[in-house]
Enzyme design. Structure first.
Site, PDB file in Angstrom:
ATOM      1  N   LYS A  14      27.227  10.144 -49.256  1.00 41.73           N
ATOM      2  CA  LYS A  14      28.614   9.914 -48.821  1.00 41.73           C
ATOM      3  C   LYS A  14      29.587  10.776 -49.625  1.00 41.73           C
ATOM      4  O   LYS A  14      30.448  11.446 -49.063  1.00 41.73           O
ATOM      5  CB  LYS A  14      28.995   8.426 -48.960  1.00 41.73           C
ATOM      6  CG  LYS A  14      28.082   7.484 -48.184  1.00 41.73           C
ATOM      7  CD  LYS A  14      28.511   6.031 -48.314  1.00 41.73           C
ATOM      8  CE  LYS A  14      28.303   5.430 -49.687  1.00 41.73           C
ATOM      9  NZ  LYS A  14      26.910   5.151 -50.041  1.00 41.73           N
ATOM     10  N   ARG A  89      32.450  -2.189 -47.867  1.00 39.35           N
ATOM     11  CA  ARG A  89      31.069  -2.537 -48.230  1.00 39.35           C
ATOM     12  C   ARG A  89      30.745  -3.989 -47.892  1.00 39.35           C
ATOM     13  O   ARG A  89      29.630  -4.431 -48.152  1.00 39.35           O
ATOM     14  CB  ARG A  89      30.876  -2.320 -49.738  1.00 39.35           C
ATOM     15  CG  ARG A  89      30.156  -1.020 -50.082  1.00 39.35           C
ATOM     16  CD  ARG A  89      30.094  -0.917 -51.602  1.00 39.35           C
ATOM     17  NE  ARG A  89      29.056  -0.067 -52.101  1.00 39.35           N
ATOM     18  CZ  ARG A  89      29.235   1.218 -52.413  1.00 39.35           C
ATOM     19  NH1 ARG A  89      30.371   1.813 -52.214  1.00 39.35           N
ATOM     20  NH2 ARG A  89      28.232   1.899 -52.928  1.00 39.35           N
ATOM     21  N   ARG A 128      19.770  12.206 -60.011  1.00 32.63           N
ATOM     22  CA  ARG A 128      21.149  12.251 -60.515  1.00 32.63           C
ATOM     23  C   ARG A 128      21.246  11.534 -61.863  1.00 32.63           C
ATOM     24  O   ARG A 128      21.956  11.975 -62.758  1.00 32.63           O
ATOM     25  CB  ARG A 128      22.111  11.619 -59.502  1.00 32.63           C
ATOM     26  CG  ARG A 128      23.559  11.701 -59.971  1.00 32.63           C
ATOM     27  CD  ARG A 128      24.534  11.251 -58.918  1.00 32.63           C
ATOM     28  NE  ARG A 128      24.419   9.819 -58.648  1.00 32.63           N
ATOM     29  CZ  ARG A 128      25.093   9.178 -57.687  1.00 32.63           C
ATOM     30  NH1 ARG A 128      25.914   9.840 -56.906  1.00 32.63           N
ATOM     31  NH2 ARG A 128      24.946   7.886 -57.508  1.00 32.63           N
ATOM     32  N   ARG A 134      24.344   8.726 -65.309  1.00 33.06           N
ATOM     33  CA  ARG A 134      25.144   7.640 -64.719  1.00 33.06           C
ATOM     34  C   ARG A 134      24.419   6.298 -64.913  1.00 33.06           C
ATOM     35  O   ARG A 134      23.237   6.174 -64.586  1.00 33.06           O
ATOM     36  CB  ARG A 134      25.390   7.939 -63.233  1.00 33.06           C
ATOM     37  CG  ARG A 134      26.611   7.224 -62.719  1.00 33.06           C
ATOM     38  CD  ARG A 134      26.953   7.671 -61.328  1.00 33.06           C
ATOM     39  NE  ARG A 134      26.857   6.563 -60.408  1.00 33.06           N
ATOM     40  CZ  ARG A 134      27.319   6.575 -59.165  1.00 33.06           C
ATOM     41  NH1 ARG A 134      27.897   7.643 -58.686  1.00 33.06           N
ATOM     42  NH2 ARG A 134      27.203   5.530 -58.396  1.00 33.06           N
ATOM     43  N   ARG A 145      20.812  -2.363 -56.157  1.00 34.14           N
ATOM     44  CA  ARG A 145      21.837  -1.782 -55.262  1.00 34.14           C
ATOM     45  C   ARG A 145      21.330  -1.765 -53.821  1.00 34.14           C
ATOM     46  O   ARG A 145      22.089  -2.020 -52.886  1.00 34.14           O
ATOM     47  CB  ARG A 145      22.204  -0.370 -55.727  1.00 34.14           C
ATOM     48  CG  ARG A 145      23.059  -0.378 -56.996  1.00 34.14           C
ATOM     49  CD  ARG A 145      23.060   0.951 -57.715  1.00 34.14           C
ATOM     50  NE  ARG A 145      23.748   2.013 -57.013  1.00 34.14           N
ATOM     51  CZ  ARG A 145      23.681   3.291 -57.353  1.00 34.14           C
ATOM     52  NH1 ARG A 145      22.954   3.662 -58.403  1.00 34.14           N
ATOM     53  NH2 ARG A 145      24.352   4.204 -56.688  1.00 34.14           N
TER      54      ARG A 145
HETATM   55  P1  B4P Z   1      26.127  10.853 -53.356  1.00 32.13           P
HETATM   56  O1  B4P Z   1      26.791  11.682 -52.309  1.00 32.13           O
HETATM   57  O2  B4P Z   1      26.769  10.796 -54.681  1.00 32.13           O
HETATM   58  O3  B4P Z   1      25.889   9.350 -52.905  1.00 32.13           O
HETATM   59  P2  B4P Z   1      26.857   8.186 -52.507  1.00 32.13           P
HETATM   60  O4  B4P Z   1      26.285   7.709 -51.205  1.00 32.13           O
HETATM   61  O5  B4P Z   1      28.285   8.616 -52.502  1.00 32.13           O
HETATM   62  O6  B4P Z   1      26.712   7.185 -53.749  1.00 32.13           O
HETATM   63  P3  B4P Z   1      26.793   5.669 -54.217  1.00 32.13           P
HETATM   64  O7  B4P Z   1      26.715   4.725 -53.045  1.00 32.13           O
HETATM   65  O8  B4P Z   1      25.752   5.559 -55.248  1.00 32.13           O
HETATM   66  O9  B4P Z   1      28.117   5.462 -55.035  1.00 32.13           O
HETATM   67  P4  B4P Z   1      29.495   4.716 -55.119  1.00 32.13           P
HETATM   68  O10 B4P Z   1      30.205   5.505 -56.111  1.00 32.13           O
HETATM   69  O11 B4P Z   1      30.124   4.509 -53.776  1.00 32.13           O
HETATM   70  O12 B4P Z   1      24.652  11.385 -53.434  1.00 32.13           O
HETATM   71  C1  B4P Z   1      23.700  10.890 -54.342  1.00 32.13           C
HETATM   72  C2  B4P Z   1      22.817  12.015 -54.829  1.00 32.13           C
HETATM   73  O13 B4P Z   1      22.111  12.619 -53.733  1.00 32.13           O
HETATM   74  C3  B4P Z   1      23.603  13.151 -55.496  1.00 32.13           C
HETATM   75  O14 B4P Z   1      22.957  13.514 -56.681  1.00 32.13           O
HETATM   76  C4  B4P Z   1      23.567  14.298 -54.476  1.00 32.13           C
HETATM   77  O15 B4P Z   1      23.580  15.561 -55.085  1.00 32.13           O
HETATM   78  C5  B4P Z   1      22.260  14.044 -53.752  1.00 32.13           C
HETATM   79  N1  B4P Z   1      22.317  14.488 -52.348  1.00 32.13           N
HETATM   80  C6  B4P Z   1      23.390  14.367 -51.500  1.00 32.13           C
HETATM   81  N2  B4P Z   1      23.091  14.880 -50.294  1.00 32.13           N
HETATM   82  C7  B4P Z   1      21.778  15.306 -50.361  1.00 32.13           C
HETATM   83  C8  B4P Z   1      20.881  15.933 -49.405  1.00 32.13           C
HETATM   84  N3  B4P Z   1      21.264  16.204 -48.154  1.00 32.13           N
HETATM   85  N4  B4P Z   1      19.625  16.210 -49.810  1.00 32.13           N
HETATM   86  C9  B4P Z   1      19.230  15.928 -51.085  1.00 32.13           C
HETATM   87  N5  B4P Z   1      20.039  15.361 -52.037  1.00 32.13           N
HETATM   88  C10 B4P Z   1      21.289  15.060 -51.672  1.00 32.13           C
HETATM   89  O16 B4P Z   1      29.213   3.219 -55.685  1.00 32.13           O
HETATM   90  C11 B4P Z   1      28.845   2.902 -57.006  1.00 32.13           C
HETATM   91  C12 B4P Z   1      29.108   1.396 -57.330  1.00 32.13           C
HETATM   92  O17 B4P Z   1      30.530   1.111 -57.276  1.00 32.13           O
HETATM   93  C13 B4P Z   1      28.514   0.354 -56.392  1.00 32.13           C
HETATM   94  O18 B4P Z   1      27.153   0.057 -56.697  1.00 32.13           O
HETATM   95  C14 B4P Z   1      29.464  -0.871 -56.642  1.00 32.13           C
HETATM   96  O19 B4P Z   1      29.128  -1.559 -57.830  1.00 32.13           O
HETATM   97  C15 B4P Z   1      30.816  -0.226 -56.842  1.00 32.13           C
HETATM   98  N6  B4P Z   1      31.612  -0.158 -55.610  1.00 32.13           N
HETATM   99  C16 B4P Z   1      31.982   0.997 -54.967  1.00 32.13           C
HETATM  100  N7  B4P Z   1      32.671   0.714 -53.845  1.00 32.13           N
HETATM  101  C17 B4P Z   1      32.737  -0.647 -53.751  1.00 32.13           C
HETATM  102  C18 B4P Z   1      33.298  -1.539 -52.787  1.00 32.13           C
HETATM  103  N8  B4P Z   1      33.912  -1.081 -51.674  1.00 32.13           N
HETATM  104  N9  B4P Z   1      33.181  -2.877 -52.983  1.00 32.13           N
HETATM  105  C19 B4P Z   1      32.579  -3.343 -54.079  1.00 32.13           C
HETATM  106  N10 B4P Z   1      32.012  -2.565 -55.040  1.00 32.13           N
HETATM  107  C20 B4P Z   1      32.081  -1.206 -54.888  1.00 32.13           C
END
Ligand code: B4P
Length: 190
Positions: A14, A89, A128, A134, A145
């Protein structure tokens, strides 16, 4: 306005795809994960509370994240649109988001879901974790998660399906391939 909910399990890409969407469509990026991590870095009261919850892989309370989003929407209401990354979420967050937008005469255009199997997201997040240190990217927290995603977050899909705004795409492939799939879905509504 183009208002996109970018949805998917933890590590589905995302944040990665948001960067490309912002560059192309000039949208305001609202990542609740990034907003919470800024609070943690600034060691605010909210950040201190959020850190313990995030380190366990659980969700921060709906009230906190809805309040953060409400402020950001109000501050940027004249923009071309928003990309909601990692929000909503829970079904309660989805309902609150619609209410906040409706108060301003706006609505969500589409919800794009990045479909990525568990084994792939685990591999990405562990990588990552090694690269960035992290705190929530380790095996036991990643498992939690994913459980939290299935129990509390996946039901949000039904919310947008009912509103005919659900657009699933294959989240496996290169970053550019996945971006092209997202663009195809945007073209259908924009
Ligand atoms: P990202 O792109 O970083 O993944 P994400 O889906 O954004 O991350 P996440 O769900 O963990 O985080 P968030 O901060 O929202 O990609 C992950 C990895 O994959 C990276 O290293 C990237 O390089 C790699 N990658 C990407 N695309 C790729 C591809 N095509 N091929 C190979 N590799 C690839 O949430 C973190 C925490 O915050 C939650 O657990 C919760 O505690 C809290 N939180 C956030 N929002 C909340 C909400 N709305 N309500 C309650 N708690 C919340």
């Amino acid at each position: 306005m183009l208002n996109i909910v970018l949805f998917g399990p933890p590590g589905s890409g995302k944040g990665t795809q948001s960067e490309k969407l912002i560059a192309k469509y000039k949208l305001v990026h609202l990542s609740t994960g990034d907003l919470l991590r800024s609070e943690i870095a600034a060691m605010t009261d909210l950040g201190i509370k959020a850190k313990a919850i995030m380190d366990r892989g659980e969700l921060v309370s709906d009230d906190i994240v809805i309040g953060m989003i409400r402020n950001k929407i109000s501050a940027n209401i004249d923009s071309r649109g928003f990309i909601f990354d990692g929000f909503p979420r829970t079904v309660a967050q989805a309902g609150a988001l619609d209410e906040v937008l409706a108060e301003k005469g706006k609505e969500i255009s589409l919800m794009v879901t990045l479909e990525v199997p568990d084994d792939e997201v685990i591999t990405r997040l562990l990588k990552r974790g090694e690269q960035t240190g992290r705190a929530d990217d380790n095996v036991s927290v990643i498992e939690n998660r994913l459980n939290v995603y299935i129990c509390q977050t996946e039901p949000v899909i039904g919310y947008y399906k009912e509103k005919k705004k659900y657009h699933p795409i294959n989240g496996i492939g290169s970053v550019d391939e996945i971006f092209a799939r997202i663009e195809e879905e945007i073209k259908k509504v924009n």
